[in-house]
Design a protein around this motif. Structure first.
Motif, PDB file in Angstrom:
ATOM      1  N   GLN A 103       0.820  -1.209   0.000  1.00  0.00           N
ATOM      2  CA  GLN A 103       0.000   0.000   0.000  1.00  0.00           C
ATOM      3  C   GLN A 103       0.857   1.263   0.000  1.00  0.00           C
ATOM      4  OE1 GLN A 103      -2.618  -0.708   3.350  1.00  0.00           O
ATOM      5  NE2 GLN A 103      -4.111  -1.755   2.067  1.00  0.00           N
ATOM      6  N   GLU A 108      -7.627  -4.357  -3.289  1.00  0.00           N
ATOM      7  CA  GLU A 108      -7.808  -3.318  -4.303  1.00  0.00           C
ATOM      8  C   GLU A 108      -8.997  -3.637  -5.205  1.00  0.00           C
ATOM      9  OE1 GLU A 108      -5.257  -1.735  -8.013  1.00  0.00           O
ATOM     10  OE2 GLU A 108      -4.207  -1.688  -6.077  1.00  0.00           O
ATOM     11  N   SER A 143      -3.864  -7.238  -3.983  1.00  0.00           N
ATOM     12  CA  SER A 143      -4.704  -7.240  -5.186  1.00  0.00           C
ATOM     13  C   SER A 143      -6.163  -7.484  -4.837  1.00  0.00           C
ATOM     14  CB  SER A 143      -4.242  -8.325  -6.167  1.00  0.00           C
ATOM     15  OG  SER A 143      -3.010  -7.976  -6.732  1.00  0.00           O
ATOM     16  N   HIS A 194      -5.585  -7.006 -14.201  1.00  0.00           N
ATOM     17  CA  HIS A 194      -5.237  -6.354 -12.931  1.00  0.00           C
ATOM     18  C   HIS A 194      -4.059  -7.061 -12.272  1.00  0.00           C
ATOM     19  CE1 HIS A 194      -5.397  -5.455  -8.630  1.00  0.00           C
ATOM     20  NE2 HIS A 194      -5.960  -4.320  -8.978  1.00  0.00           N
ATOM     21  N   ASN A 228     -12.316  -3.087  -3.417  1.00  0.00           N
ATOM     22  CA  ASN A 228     -12.640  -1.672  -3.201  1.00  0.00           C
ATOM     23  C   ASN A 228     -12.901  -0.916  -4.501  1.00  0.00           C
ATOM     24  OD1 ASN A 228     -12.436  -1.822  -0.417  1.00  0.00           O
ATOM     25  ND2 ASN A 228     -10.258  -1.412  -0.441  1.00  0.00           N
ATOM     26  N   ARG A 229     -12.585  -1.535  -5.626  1.00  0.00           N
ATOM     27  CA  ARG A 229     -12.744  -0.866  -6.925  1.00  0.00           C
ATOM     28  C   ARG A 229     -14.221  -0.820  -7.302  1.00  0.00           C
ATOM     29  NH1 ARG A 229      -9.253  -2.948 -12.054  1.00  0.00           N
ATOM     30  NH2 ARG A 229     -10.944  -4.369 -12.525  1.00  0.00           N
TER      31      ARG A 229
END
Length: 89
Positions: free
Chosen positions: A43, A69, A66, A86, A72-73
């Motif tokens: 992070q 992320e 990953s 990704h 939360n995307r």
């Protein structure tokens, strides 16, 4: 030169999203120090090499940044173009 924060201080700053806390809890597990350390460094945009014994949770540690992320995307809207790869393992 500034002193690097100690492991416990860095890990305290890492907050796992609720779904991840719940998943660990449902398994009866807690995230390990090296998993939180890797997450904190990822992070912070740092590269990491993790060496740990078999069964220590290295794969989960490597994928956790990953997974968090991606969780939360924002979801892709209908008709919106794909975002591409990704994570490559």
């Amino acid at each position: 030169m500034t002193e690097q924060p100690r492991l416990a201080e860095r890990n305290a700053a890492v907050v796992l999203p609720e779904p991840f806390v719940r998943w660990f809890g449902q398994k009866g597990w807690s995230p390990r120090a090296h998993q939180l350390e890797l997450l904190a460094r990822a992070q912070a945009g740092q590269s990491v090499l993790l060496i740990a014994p078999t069964g220590a949770g290295k794969t989960l540690a490597g994928f956790m940044p990953s997974l968090i992320e991606l969780a939360n995307r924002p979801r892709r809207k209908p008709g919106e173009a794909h975002r591409g790869i990704h994570t490559l393992y």
